[in-house]
Design a protein around this motif. Structure first.
Motif, PDB file in Angstrom:
ATOM      1  N   ALA A  60       9.472 -57.293 -12.403  1.00  0.00           N
ATOM      2  CA  ALA A  60       8.679 -58.427 -12.881  1.00  0.00           C
ATOM      3  C   ALA A  60       8.262 -58.247 -14.341  1.00  0.00           C
ATOM      4  O   ALA A  60       8.319 -59.200 -15.139  1.00  0.00           O
ATOM      5  CB  ALA A  60       7.444 -58.600 -11.996  1.00  0.00           C
ATOM      6  N   ILE A 371       3.869 -63.805 -10.676  1.00  0.00           N
ATOM      7  CA  ILE A 371       5.256 -63.338 -10.757  1.00  0.00           C
ATOM      8  C   ILE A 371       5.389 -61.894 -10.271  1.00  0.00           C
ATOM      9  O   ILE A 371       6.341 -61.547  -9.563  1.00  0.00           O
ATOM     10  CB  ILE A 371       5.796 -63.523 -12.185  1.00  0.00           C
ATOM     11  N   GLY A 418      13.347 -65.960  -7.337  1.00  0.00           N
ATOM     12  CA  GLY A 418      13.293 -66.702  -8.590  1.00  0.00           C
ATOM     13  C   GLY A 418      14.493 -66.472  -9.475  1.00  0.00           C
ATOM     14  O   GLY A 418      14.543 -66.951 -10.602  1.00  0.00           O
ATOM     15  N   GLN A 465       8.279 -68.681  -8.618  1.00  0.00           N
ATOM     16  CA  GLN A 465       8.355 -68.124  -9.970  1.00  0.00           C
ATOM     17  C   GLN A 465       8.632 -69.216 -10.994  1.00  0.00           C
ATOM     18  O   GLN A 465       7.982 -69.286 -12.043  1.00  0.00           O
ATOM     19  CB  GLN A 465       9.458 -67.067 -10.034  1.00  0.00           C
TER      20      GLN A 465
END
Length: 510
Positions: A60, A371, A418, A465
């Motif tokens: 991330a 996220i 995502g 996301q």
């Protein structure tokens, strides 16, 4: 087991769309649910659960959050230096109709950014620019979510399809061609949908039909041609450039003058000089140059830069591999460098740019939490076998009708992570294994493998996301549920159409 594996996803759907909970509150709970399911049901050890979470945090932060912060910092810097005023004036000089500007920025420029950088830039920058020129912020996010759907398979110089080729041992050129063919109807349709959404009715297409058709057809035709002859790397970049040329050409030769959709006149009517235009666009020009120069298309630069990396084994359980931090040849670093250099050309001091970067990071704090926890959830689900359980159940339930849901499987991967690339890693091999299980030949196996990337495009629209990035780019915290509800209305018909294309198209390629 299937429902338990699905529980983090079900929670996110309920929390975001029914309970209207903010994503930064809902996503940490999803991580807790995934950890509980992994440890108590899937026999994941506590150390492995912690390691999976840490690997998700690493992914991330580097490169995803780095790219998001860099992209939004670039936009904020152009606001600070007043360069965005010049960009707005140049864009509105193409047309004063907001529908044209939505197509030019959201569809054309957004597709270009997806092809060059990916990782959220194609939502963050265009949505911020549209909001910046006076278009409703939530509407800006909505049209950019639609626009960012179909180019996703070719994001960041074709990484998802290159990865899919590696995972499935299939020629990336063939995968790129099949993906472009599967996406063609929706690629042509997207500009029409964007204009309808921007206008809140079908009446908005009045005077825009030719522009929408050429923007979609030009994008799709270029994408198919480049995929067939060159592969996935530049397919979306080429398609986006053709689309932008088509939009500008239509605006000049077939101007649209509808007072209902007219933008307010710009206060400064003085003409923009060439030097002023170059300075205003300098950060974006440098982003393009840096990303192109460091791409696989120029191995003399790409290869040495990619050697500057560190590999760390974070998760040492089954299926774990060292996580690699690429320190220089990563979009976030290049975008930051372009922003600082472009800002200095525009007259900003290093101190003021650093302060702008700090403010950007602070304003994104809720997005950062969202996220990090979403990616950590995806890693836990993947290593615990929950993601594979979802896919296997779908395969067992459908049998020879599996191609109908192949794209849906790919969309689940992107919804969870995502990332179209991550979806291809998670489910790429499953797609070809399933194709072999139903007796498909080599070409149909490739066709079904390509559907994973096709489905990943649909999943991108509804990914938490993506929605978090869209919300961050327009500076409107708390509208995640509204955007998810909107995106689902397009996701469902998209995935149904994709399923039909894959199912009936297999007889043509077989």
């Amino acid at each position: 087991m299937f429902l338990i594996a699905l529980s983090p996803i079900l929670w996110l759907i309920i929390a975001l769309s029914v309970l209207k909970m903010a994503a930064y509150k809902a996503c940490p709970i999803a991580l807790v649910i995934a950890l509980a399911a992994g440890i108590f049901v899937n026999d994941m050890t506590l150390p492995h659960a912690v390691e999976a979470t840490l690997e998700g945090v690493a992914l991330a932060c580097w490169p995803i959050l780095l790219v998001i912060i860099a992209a939004i910092f670039t936009y904020n810097l152009t606001l600070k230096t007043k360069a965005m005023d010049t960009i707005k004036k140049m864009l509105t000089s193409v047309s004063n109709d907001r529908r044209v500007l939505i197509l030019l920025i959201g569809w054309g420029f957004g597709g270009f950014l997806e092809g060059m950088a990916g990782f959220g830039t194609a939502i963050a920058i265009p949505a911020g620019m549209l909001a910046g020129i006076g278009i409703n912020p939530v509407l800006s996010a909505m049209v950019c979510l639609i626009a960012n759907s179909v180019p996703t398979a070719y994001g960041s110089i074709g990484i998802p399809l290159v990865t899919l080729g590696s995972v499935t041992d299939t020629d990336p050129v063939l995968l790129a061609t099949y993906t472009a063919l599967q996406l063609a109807p929706l690629t042509i349709l997207c500009p029409f949908l964007m204009v309808i959404v921007a206008s809140h009715s079908l009446k908005g297409l009045k005077g825009m039909f030719l522009m929408c058709l050429t923007a979609g057809l030009g994008f799709s035709t270029a994408e198919i041609a480049i995929s067939m002859f060159m592969g996935p790397e530049l397919a979306v970049v080429g398609g986006a450039i053709v689309a932008m040329a088509a939009i500008i050409g239509c605006a000049k030769f077939f101007p649209v003058n509808d007072p209902e959709h007219a933008m307010p006149p710009h206060e400064d009517e003085a003409p923009t000089t060439l030097g002023g235009a170059v300075r205003a666009w300098m950060p974006f020009i440098l982003i393009f140059v840096f990303l192109l120069m460091t791409s696989k298309l120029i191995p003399a630069i790409h290869d040495p830069l990619n050697l500057i990396k560190s590999s760390v084994l974070i998760y040492d359980g089954p299926g774990g591999e060292p996580y690699t931090f690429t320190w220089l040849a990563t979009p976030g670093v290049l975008i930051l460098l372009a922003a600082f250099l472009g800002g200095s050309v525009q007259g900003a001091s290093f101190g003021s740019m650093a302060a702008c970067l700090r403010r950007t990071a602070w304003n994104l704090r809720f997005t950062i939490v969202t996220i990090i926890t979403v990616i950590a959830t995806a890693k836990v689900m993947g290593y615990a076998g929950m993601t594979h359980e979802i896919a296997e159940t779908a395969v067992a339930a459908t049998g020879t009708a599996y191609p109908l849901i192949a794209a849906f499987i790919g969309s689940i991967g992107t919804f969870i992570t995502g990332s179209a690339t991550s979806s291809c890693v998670l489910f790429g091999k499953l797609q070809t294994d399933s194709a072999m299980a139903i007796g498909a030949g080599k070409s149909v196996q490739a066709w079904i493998a390509a559907s994973n990337a096709t489905g990943a495009c649909a999943g991108k629209m509804i990914s938490p996301q993506s929605i978090a990035i869209a919300v961050a780019s327009i500076g409107t915290v708390g509208c995640e549920g509204k955007l998810l509800h909107f995106a689902v209305k397009f996701y469902i018909p998209f995935i149904i159409i994709m399923g039909c294309i894959v199912y009936f198209g297999q007889s043509l390629v077989g």
